[in-house]
Design an enzyme around this catalytic site. Structure first.
Site: not given
Length: 368
Positions: A243, A97, A16-17
């Site tokens: 965001r 996500e 993840n990321e």
């Protein structure tokens, strides 16, 4: 997962990321295949802000990497946009996500809007919400970024939020394997409450998002009689996300009369209607409305079968609608949750009763 819990994992992400290399992805694919997990696909690259074009370029220049990639997934795609290069790979595009918005009315408007926008604007066929349940302690970052609260294991208290019903307008009316109809042929932008327009045939990003809102149609390919149409009429200031927001767009600020035409395949005689209105005098969450009839517009000259039909619907602003031929949707009926209680103090635990590797009761490890 399969041996212990019986779960067959069909999709696997990269860390993840975290940055990755094409070599890592190719080796992961090889190892999965060696272990009889060829059905498990890999989504790349699960990075916030990672370039669609970079992944698309790697797919274009490296056939082995292209074969290893099952889908391209980006976290919080900017204003629901992808790129022509990503679309040209013919890989499924995902918002792997997204949402991450507080579960209030505006957060519900964000979720209801982006599920449609991610497909119409960016050709993304999956929107994965982070996180599903607020089951962590208060005062941590992103507390309340979810579909419901369940953060008191000592009391058992929980409560749902508006966002869970915004999500339900898609998830309760479709199943894995259903497909989106193409833009201009079942999905698109409502223009001024009458005409339907989408200029995304040549570009994955429509240049005009002003008008009456958006609509998408999903169909069960195994049973074309099962269709669901999801419409959203959210205004910009009532659907802001934390965001990746779009620039200010204009939505008709009052109710609008719309007419749709259904043609090709099986034309239903009526559609069930569910509505959520997030702002205004007619606020409601996931309300089952009266069904609307579909009026035959043309018939087969020999059999008399309906070839096309029309239906009309008045749409309220800041609302989400689902029109469907399916049945069984509901809010559910459950006893009231236990009352909220403060943490029981004093509290004592010597931690000797837990198996190695199991997290102690009421304790949450934090990193950083």
């Amino acid at each position: 997962a399969l041996k212990v819990h019986g779960y067959r994992i069909k999709w696997l992400g990269i860390w993840n990321e975290e940055t990755f290399t094409t070599t890592y992805v190719k080796m992961l694919r090889q190892e999965l295949d060696k272990r009889g997990l060829s059905y498990c696909q890999i989504v790349v690259g699960d990075l916030a802000g990672y370039s669609w074009n970079t992944i698309a370029h790697d797919i274009e220049k490296d056939p082995e990497f292209a074969e290893a990639v099952g889908a391209i997934g980006i976290h919080y795609p900017d204003a629901s946009r992808s790129t022509k290069a990503a679309v040209s790979t013919s890989k499924p595009l995902w918002a792997s996500e997204d949402d991450s918005t507080y579960n209030n009315r505006i957060g519900s408007g964000c979720l209801g809007r982006i599920i449609n926008w991610n497909y119409i604007v960016g050709n993304m066929t999956a929107t994965i919400v982070w996180n599903l349940v607020t089951s962590y302690f208060k005062y941590l970052r992103w507390y309340g970024d979810s579909l419901m609260f369940a953060s008191e294991p000592w009391s058992g208290h929980y409560n749902t939020s508006d966002t869970i019903w915004a999500m339900a307008h898609t998830t309760q009316f479709t199943k894995p394997g259903w497909v989106y109809l193409q833009q201009g042929k079942g999905s698109g932008i409502l223009q001024s409450g009458s005409g339907l327009e989408s200029d995304a045939t040549s570009s994955p990003q429509p240049t005009k998002m002003n008008g009456g809102g958006t609509y998408v149609t999903l169909l069960n390919p195994m049973n074309p009689q099962e269709i669901s149409i999801v419409i959203e009429t959210m205004q910009w200031n009532h659907s802001l996300c934390i965001r990746s927001n779009p620039s200010n767009f204009w939505t008709i600020p009052e109710s609008q009369n719309t007419t749709f035409t259904i043609q090709g395949g099986v034309v239903p005689t009526s559609l069930q209607v569910w509505r959520t209105t997030l702002f205004g005098k007619e606020k409601t969450n996931f309300q089952h409305m009266k069904p609307i009839p579909v009026t035959p517009a043309s018939r087969h000259p020999t059999t008399g079968a309906i070839l096309s039909g029309t239906f009309s619907l008045t749409l309220l602003v800041d609302s989400i609608y689902t029109l469907t031929t399916t049945a069984g949707q509901q809010k559910g009926a459950h006893p009231p949750p236990p009352k909220s209680e403060v943490f029981p103090l004093p509290y004592f635990d010597n931690f000797d009763s837990y198996p190695i590797g199991r997290m102690p009761k009421y304790i949450s490890d934090q990193t950083g």
